[in-house]
Design a protein around this motif. Structure first.
Motif, PDB file in Angstrom:
ATOM      1  N   UNK A   1      29.055  40.654  18.447  1.00  0.00           N
ATOM      2  CA  UNK A   1      29.480  39.851  19.594  1.00  0.00           C
ATOM      3  C   UNK A   1      30.741  39.080  19.251  1.00  0.00           C
ATOM      4  N   UNK A   2      31.671  39.062  20.186  1.00  0.00           N
ATOM      5  CA  UNK A   2      32.862  38.255  19.955  1.00  0.00           C
ATOM      6  C   UNK A   2      33.438  37.777  21.291  1.00  0.00           C
ATOM      7  N   UNK A   3      34.324  36.793  21.203  1.00  0.00           N
ATOM      8  CA  UNK A   3      34.965  36.267  22.409  1.00  0.00           C
ATOM      9  C   UNK A   3      36.266  37.025  22.608  1.00  0.00           C
ATOM     10  N   UNK A   4      36.444  37.582  23.792  1.00  0.00           N
ATOM     11  CA  UNK A   4      37.705  38.273  24.118  1.00  0.00           C
ATOM     12  C   UNK A   4      38.399  37.471  25.219  1.00  0.00           C
ATOM     13  N   UNK A   5      39.636  37.156  24.981  1.00  0.00           N
ATOM     14  CA  UNK A   5      40.369  36.336  25.950  1.00  0.00           C
ATOM     15  C   UNK A   5      41.083  37.279  26.915  1.00  0.00           C
ATOM     16  N   UNK A   6      40.474  37.496  28.065  1.00  0.00           N
ATOM     17  CA  UNK A   6      40.939  38.542  28.982  1.00  0.00           C
ATOM     18  C   UNK A   6      41.485  37.908  30.252  1.00  0.00           C
ATOM     19  N   UNK A   7      42.617  38.429  30.713  1.00  0.00           N
ATOM     20  CA  UNK A   7      43.214  37.927  31.960  1.00  0.00           C
ATOM     21  C   UNK A   7      43.775  39.141  32.713  1.00  0.00           C
ATOM     22  N   UNK A   8      43.000  39.649  33.638  1.00  0.00           N
ATOM     23  CA  UNK A   8      43.378  40.895  34.317  1.00  0.00           C
ATOM     24  C   UNK A   8      44.390  40.598  35.417  1.00  0.00           C
ATOM     25  N   UNK A   9      45.404  41.444  35.488  1.00  0.00           N
ATOM     26  CA  UNK A   9      46.429  41.317  36.531  1.00  0.00           C
ATOM     27  C   UNK A   9      45.998  42.193  37.718  1.00  0.00           C
ATOM     28  N   UNK A 261      35.530  50.828  25.686  1.00  0.00           N
ATOM     29  CA  UNK A 261      35.887  50.010  26.855  1.00  0.00           C
ATOM     30  C   UNK A 261      36.315  48.617  26.411  1.00  0.00           C
ATOM     31  N   UNK A 262      35.581  48.054  25.448  1.00  0.00           N
ATOM     32  CA  UNK A 262      35.899  46.700  24.987  1.00  0.00           C
ATOM     33  C   UNK A 262      37.242  46.678  24.252  1.00  0.00           C
ATOM     34  N   UNK A 263      37.484  47.709  23.454  1.00  0.00           N
ATOM     35  CA  UNK A 263      38.772  47.776  22.739  1.00  0.00           C
ATOM     36  C   UNK A 263      39.917  47.944  23.745  1.00  0.00           C
ATOM     37  N   UNK A 264      39.681  48.791  24.762  1.00  0.00           N
ATOM     38  CA  UNK A 264      40.721  49.007  25.798  1.00  0.00           C
ATOM     39  C   UNK A 264      41.009  47.719  26.559  1.00  0.00           C
ATOM     40  N   UNK A 265      39.955  46.965  26.873  1.00  0.00           N
ATOM     41  CA  UNK A 265      40.157  45.705  27.619  1.00  0.00           C
ATOM     42  C   UNK A 265      41.068  44.780  26.827  1.00  0.00           C
ATOM     43  N   UNK A 266      40.827  44.708  25.523  1.00  0.00           N
ATOM     44  CA  UNK A 266      41.668  43.821  24.695  1.00  0.00           C
ATOM     45  C   UNK A 266      43.095  44.346  24.593  1.00  0.00           C
ATOM     46  N   UNK A 267      43.201  45.674  24.539  1.00  0.00           N
ATOM     47  CA  UNK A 267      44.542  46.272  24.431  1.00  0.00           C
ATOM     48  C   UNK A 267      45.337  46.059  25.725  1.00  0.00           C
ATOM     49  N   UNK A 268      44.666  46.257  26.861  1.00  0.00           N
ATOM     50  CA  UNK A 268      45.396  46.245  28.132  1.00  0.00           C
ATOM     51  C   UNK A 268      45.453  44.887  28.811  1.00  0.00           C
TER      52      UNK A 268
END
Ligand SMILES: [Fe+2]
Ligand SMILES: [Fe+2]
Length: 276
Positions: A1-9, A261-268
């Protein structure tokens, strides 16, 4: 488990992000609309409950902290999407949302911590099942024209729902051991949320028929029946299994592609630092 700082455009997002089955998109849009009220409620409940854990429960305390941060990321991104949904021509949607908002405020003020945590665990039991459905089974997402930030929002969100699936369950078990009250939580929370999700889907679709955004209401109703039938056929047997006394969310199999999916979310979609 980790915190991902995500901000989708969402500037390129469409309301019908599954263009061939707008009814599927509207079901998930309806679901998105109440998450900025549900998830802050979950966080308040988990925060309050985690303060009652003993000091030795280091791992579960840490998992609660990550859970709260993940849910915070979820509802902030959903709130951004919901603003776009409201602006796209659903003038009455906020009235429906207000009912859920008032419910969650009332629950937190008036109900016991045990009740609130059982509700939270009810939702969190559905979370990983919905994650597996969305990531593995929903055929509406297989069409090549599904290419939208909103699909990414849900993939990332549900993959994290799978990732933190044990937190409310273990917290409930530590503070209020026993079988039946957890079942009560599922049986209250499930219908409370699902009835909002389904009625709000119908509301959004009625607006689409009225405004001509969907031109053939009868075909649309048939497609909706198919979408809902396939989803519930997937969910119900898994939900029954999750109500058995032997249920341990940590034993649920990992949904296909969830780590990707989680890696892609962080990448994109990682939040950009100021000045970048
Ligand atoms: Fe969430
Ligand atoms: Fe969650």
């Amino acid at each position: 488990m980790k915190i991902r700082n995500i901000d989708i455009d969402f500037s390129t997002a469409k309301v019908f992000w599954t263009p061939q089955t707008p009814e599927f998109a509207q079901f998930w849009n309806a679901t998105s609309s109440y998450l900025p009220y549900l998830e802050p409620f979950l966080n308040k409940v988990v925060r309050k409950a985690s303060m009652q854990l003993s000091d030795d429960d280091v791992q579960l305390r840490e998992d609660c902290r990550i859970f709260i941060a993940q849910e915070g990321q979820h509802y902030r991104n959903h709130a951004k999407f919901n603003a776009l949904l409201r602006e796209s021509g659903y003038p009455e949607l906020h009235k429906r949302e207000a009912v859920m908002q008032a419910d969650y405020e009332r629950f937190f003020e008036e109900k016991s911590l045990k009740w609130c945590l059982a509700y939270a665990e009810g939702f969190e039991t559905l979370g990983p099942i919905l994650a597996c459905y969305f990531l593995e089974a929903a055929r509406e997402l297989n069409n090549s024209d599904v290419d939208d930030p909103t699909a990414d929002l849900w993939r990332w969100h549900l993959a994290e729902e799978y990732e933190h699936r044990h937190v409310c369950n273990y917290l409930f078990e530590r503070l209020y051991p026993g079988y039946w009250y957890r079942i009560y939580g599922i049986l209250f929370a499930g219908p409370h949320m699902l009835s909002y999700m389904i009625r709000t889907t119908l509301h959004l679709l009625r607006e689409d028929y009225r405004t001509g955004r969907i031109r053939d209401p009868w075909r649309s109703r048939l497609r909706l029946a198919g979408v809902q039938f396939r989803m519930f056929r997937y969910l119900i047997p898994r939900l029954i299994k999750a109500m058995l006394p032997s249920y341990d969310p940590m034993n649920l199999p990992v949904p296909e592609r969830s780590m990707e999916v989680l890696a892609e979310a962080e990448r994109n979609w990682a939040r950009k630092k100021r000045g970048e």
